[in-house]
Design an enzyme around this catalytic site. Structure first.
Site, short mmCIF file in Angstrom:
data_model
loop_
_atom_site.label_atom_id
_atom_site.label_comp_id
_atom_site.label_asym_id
_atom_site.label_seq_id
_atom_site.Cartn_x
_atom_site.Cartn_y
_atom_site.Cartn_z
N LEU A 264 17.09 2.73 -2.70
CA LEU A 264 17.28 2.08 -4.00
C LEU A 264 16.09 2.41 -4.89
CD1 LEU A 264 18.30 -1.50 -2.78
CD2 LEU A 264 19.79 0.07 -4.04
N GLU B 268 0.85 -1.21 0.00
CA GLU B 268 0.00 0.00 0.00
C GLU B 268 0.87 1.25 0.00
OE1 GLU B 268 -3.58 0.15 2.77
OE2 GLU B 268 -2.81 -1.87 3.13
N LYS C 47 17.19 -9.07 -1.46
CA LYS C 47 16.84 -7.82 -0.78
C LYS C 47 16.33 -8.19 0.62
CE LYS C 47 14.67 -3.36 -1.23
NZ LYS C 47 14.11 -3.35 0.10
N ARG D 77 20.46 4.19 9.35
CA ARG D 77 20.48 5.06 8.15
C ARG D 77 19.89 6.44 8.45
NH1 ARG D 77 17.08 3.43 2.87
NH2 ARG D 77 15.44 4.16 4.24
P1 NAD Z 1 13.97 0.00 0.14
O1 NAD Z 1 13.75 -0.85 1.35
O2 NAD Z 1 13.07 -0.24 -1.01
O3 NAD Z 1 15.50 -0.19 -0.37
C1 NAD Z 1 16.65 0.29 0.29
C2 NAD Z 1 17.06 -0.56 1.45
O4 NAD Z 1 17.17 -1.92 1.05
C3 NAD Z 1 18.44 -0.26 2.00
O5 NAD Z 1 18.42 0.84 2.85
C4 NAD Z 1 18.77 -1.53 2.71
O6 NAD Z 1 18.33 -1.44 4.05
C5 NAD Z 1 17.92 -2.58 2.03
N1 NAD Z 1 18.65 -3.70 1.44
C6 NAD Z 1 18.33 -5.01 1.67
N2 NAD Z 1 19.15 -5.82 1.01
C7 NAD Z 1 20.02 -5.03 0.32
C8 NAD Z 1 21.11 -5.30 -0.55
N3 NAD Z 1 21.45 -6.55 -0.87
N4 NAD Z 1 21.78 -4.26 -1.06
C9 NAD Z 1 21.43 -2.98 -0.76
N5 NAD Z 1 20.40 -2.66 0.06
C10 NAD Z 1 19.70 -3.67 0.59
O7 NAD Z 1 13.94 1.47 0.44
P2 NAD Z 1 13.73 2.23 1.81
O8 NAD Z 1 13.95 3.64 1.44
O9 NAD Z 1 14.52 1.63 2.91
O10 NAD Z 1 12.24 1.95 2.22
C11 NAD Z 1 11.21 2.06 1.38
C12 NAD Z 1 10.41 0.81 1.53
O11 NAD Z 1 10.12 0.57 2.91
C13 NAD Z 1 9.10 0.96 0.83
O12 NAD Z 1 9.20 0.55 -0.50
C14 NAD Z 1 8.21 0.09 1.67
O13 NAD Z 1 8.33 -1.25 1.21
C15 NAD Z 1 8.80 0.18 3.05
N6 NAD Z 1 8.07 1.19 3.89
C16 NAD Z 1 6.88 0.82 4.36
C17 NAD Z 1 6.13 1.71 5.12
C18 NAD Z 1 4.81 1.27 5.66
O14 NAD Z 1 4.13 2.08 6.29
N7 NAD Z 1 4.41 0.03 5.46
C19 NAD Z 1 6.62 3.00 5.39
C20 NAD Z 1 7.87 3.34 4.88
C21 NAD Z 1 8.59 2.43 4.12
#
Ligand code: NAD
Length: 363
Positions: A88, A40, A127, A148
Site C-alpha cells: 500500500l 526507522e 491497518k 504474500r
Molecule cells: P505495509 O505493511 O505498509 O502495507 C501493506 C500491508 O498492509 C498488506 O500487505 C497487508 O498485510 C496489510 N494490511 C493490514 N490491514 C489491511 C487492510 N485493512 N487492508 C489492506 N491491507 C492491510 O506494507 P508492506 O509492504 O507489507 O511492509 C512495509 C512495512 O513493513 C514498512 O512500512 C514497515 O513498517 C514494515 N517493515 C519493517 C521492517 C523492519 O526491519 N522493521 C522491514 C520491512 C518492513
C-alpha cells in the site's frame, strides 16, 4: 531530504540505502526478526524514495521502492498468485492524505465518475499489524493458503492455515467456483505476552512484537506448532473470483479490487464485497470498518481510531483508506507496488515503536 551525505554521490547513496533496506527486508520477511523499528525502516524507505524522485534515472525494477516484500523461502512450496498481492502507498501526515484525496478526486472527475462538486466516498479499515495471507476456496472448500512473498509468488502454508479456528474450511451458502480471500493473520497482545512468557520459560525464542510472533508462528515447517499458537484472521479483500452459482454466463473475470472486471463482481463496492465475504462465513472486521467522504472524513476516522487504539486487543500500525466504488478503483488502477485507489495512513513514529521498546525491556 535526498539522503546524500559527504563525498557520496546520488548513485552511491541509492546503492547504500538499497543494500540496507534489503538487509532489513530479509530480517523482517524471511526470519520474522527485525533489527530496527518500523519507523526507522520507513525513514530509510522515504530517503530512497526522495532520492529516486530527484534522480528518476536511478530507479531500477529491483529497487525496494518498486517491489513488494521478499522472495519466498524454498522450505515451503511456492504458490504463484493468480492476482498479485501488492503493498500500500503510505501517508504519514494530513498533507499526504489531502494530496491522495485530490489525486483520486481529479482522476474520477476527469473520468466522469464524480460530478464537479462531488467528493469521493471511501471505505476505511484498521491497518492490522500481522501478515497478509491469500486463502483459495474452490467450490466453497479451502484448498490452498499462501503468504504474500514477493507479491507474485508466496509460500504454501495451507497445512498451517488449516489449524486457525477463525478460518472456515468450508464456506457457507452459495460459494463461487473459485474465491481467493485476502486478509491478515494476527495475534492479540494478551496472547502474545502469554506466548512469550511460555517461550522464555522453555528457553525458546521470544518474539519482538505480536506481528513477528504471528508471522513466525504461521511460517512453521511443523503445523503442530502453528496449531498451538493463538492466531486470528480478518478478511479485507479478494484476489481471483470466478464462477458464482446462479450468475448469468457463469464465470466471473479474475478480479482483485480494480485489477480486472470490477463491474462483473457480485457487488459494486468494496464495502458490499466485504459484507458478501462475511455472509460466506469469513471473519470481517465489521465493528471498526467505516464509510467516509473526502479528506475531512478520512482525517476524522484517523483521529477516532487514534484515540481508541490502545483499547483494541491487537496492534494496528495505522488505518487504510480505499475508494469504495469498484468501477472507480478500476479507473484509478495501480503503480508498481501498490494500488492508486488505497492508502495506508500510519500512526506517528513514537507510538509505532512503543511495543518494540516495551518488549525489549521485558526480554
Ligand atoms: P505495509 O505493511 O505498509 O502495507 C501493506 C500491508 O498492509 C498488506 O500487505 C497487508 O498485510 C496489510 N494490511 C493490514 N490491514 C489491511 C487492510 N485493512 N487492508 C489492506 N491491507 C492491510 O506494507 P508492506 O509492504 O507489507 O511492509 C512495509 C512495512 O513493513 C514498512 O512500512 C514497515 O513498517 C514494515 N517493515 C519493517 C521492517 C523492519 O526491519 N522493521 C522491514 C520491512 C518492513
Amino acid at each position: 531530504m535526498s539522503g546524500v551525505s559527504g563525498s557520496e554521490n546520488a548513485a552511491q547513496a541509492a546503492a547504500r540505502l538499497r543494500a540496507e533496506i534489503e538487509q532489513h527486508n530479509v530480517r523482517y520477511y524471511v526470519y520474522d526478526d527485525p533489527s530496527v523499528s518500523d519507523a526507522e525502516y520507513d525513514g530509510l524507505m522515504r530517503e530512497l524514495q526522495a532520492l529516486e524522485a530527484e534522480h528518476p534515472e536511478l530507479v531500477t525494477p529491483e529497487s525496494p521502492t518498486q517491489r513488494v516484500g521478499a522472495a519466498p523461502v524454498s522450505a515451503f512450496g511456492a504458490v504463484r498468485h493468480a492476482v498479485p498481492m501488492l503493498s500500500l502507498g503510505n501517508a504519514f501526515d494530513e498533507e499526504d492524505v489531502v494530496a491522495f484525496d485530490r489525486r483520486v478526486t481529479d482522476t474520477l472527475r476527469g473520468a466522469g465518475l464524480l460530478g464537479p462538486a462531488q467528493q469521493a466516498d471511501y471505505f476505511c479499515e484498521l491497518k492490522l499489524d500481522g501478515l497478509a495471507i491469500s486463502l483459495r476456496y474452490e467450490d466453497g472448500r479451502l484448498v490452498q493458503a499462501a503468504t504474500r512473498g514477493d507479491g507474485q509468488t508466496g509460500e504454501d502454508v495451507t497445512s498451517n492455515i488449516r489449524t486457525i479456528k477463525a478460518i472456515p474450511l468450508q464456506l457457507k451458502g452459495a460459494a463461487p467456483k473459485v474465491l481467493e480471500v485476502r486478509g491478515e493473520v494476527l495475534m492479540n497482545r494478551a496472547d502474545f505476552e502469554k506466548l512469550n512468557q511460555a517461550q522464555a520459560r522453555r528457553d525458546e525464542k521470544v518474539f519482538v512484537n505480536p506481528r513477528n510472533a504471528a508471522a513466525g508462528s504461521l511460517r512453521q515447517l511443523d503445523p503442530r506448532i502453528t496449531a498451538k499458537r493463538p492466531l486470528r484472521f480478518f478478511a479485507y479483500g479478494w484476489g481471483e473470483v470466478h464462477g458464482l452459482p446462479g450468475s448469468q454466463g457463469g464465470l466471473f473475470a479474475e478480479a482483485s479490487a480494480g485489477a480486472a472486471e470490477a463491474s462483473q463482481l457480485p457487488e459494486k463496492s468494496h464495502g458490499a464485497m466485504l459484507e458478501w465475504l462475511a455472509s460466506l462465513g469469513l471473519p470481517v472486521n465489521v465493528k471498526h470498518n467505516h464509510r467516509a467522504t473526502g479528506a475531512e472524513g478520512l482525517m476524522a476516522f484517523y483521529a477516532k481510531v487514534g484515540a481508541m487504539r490502545a483499547e483494541l486487543p491487537y496492534d494496528i500500525d495505522g488505518v487504510v483508506y480505499k475508494v469504495d466504488s469498484l468501477p472507480a478503483q478500476k479507473v484509478l488502477g495501480f503503480v508498481a507496488r501498490a494500488p492508486r485507489f488505497a492508502l495506508a495512513h500510519k500512526f506517528a513514529a513514537e507510538e509505532a515503536t512503543t511495543t518494540l521498546l516495551d518488549i525489549e525491556v521485558q526480554v
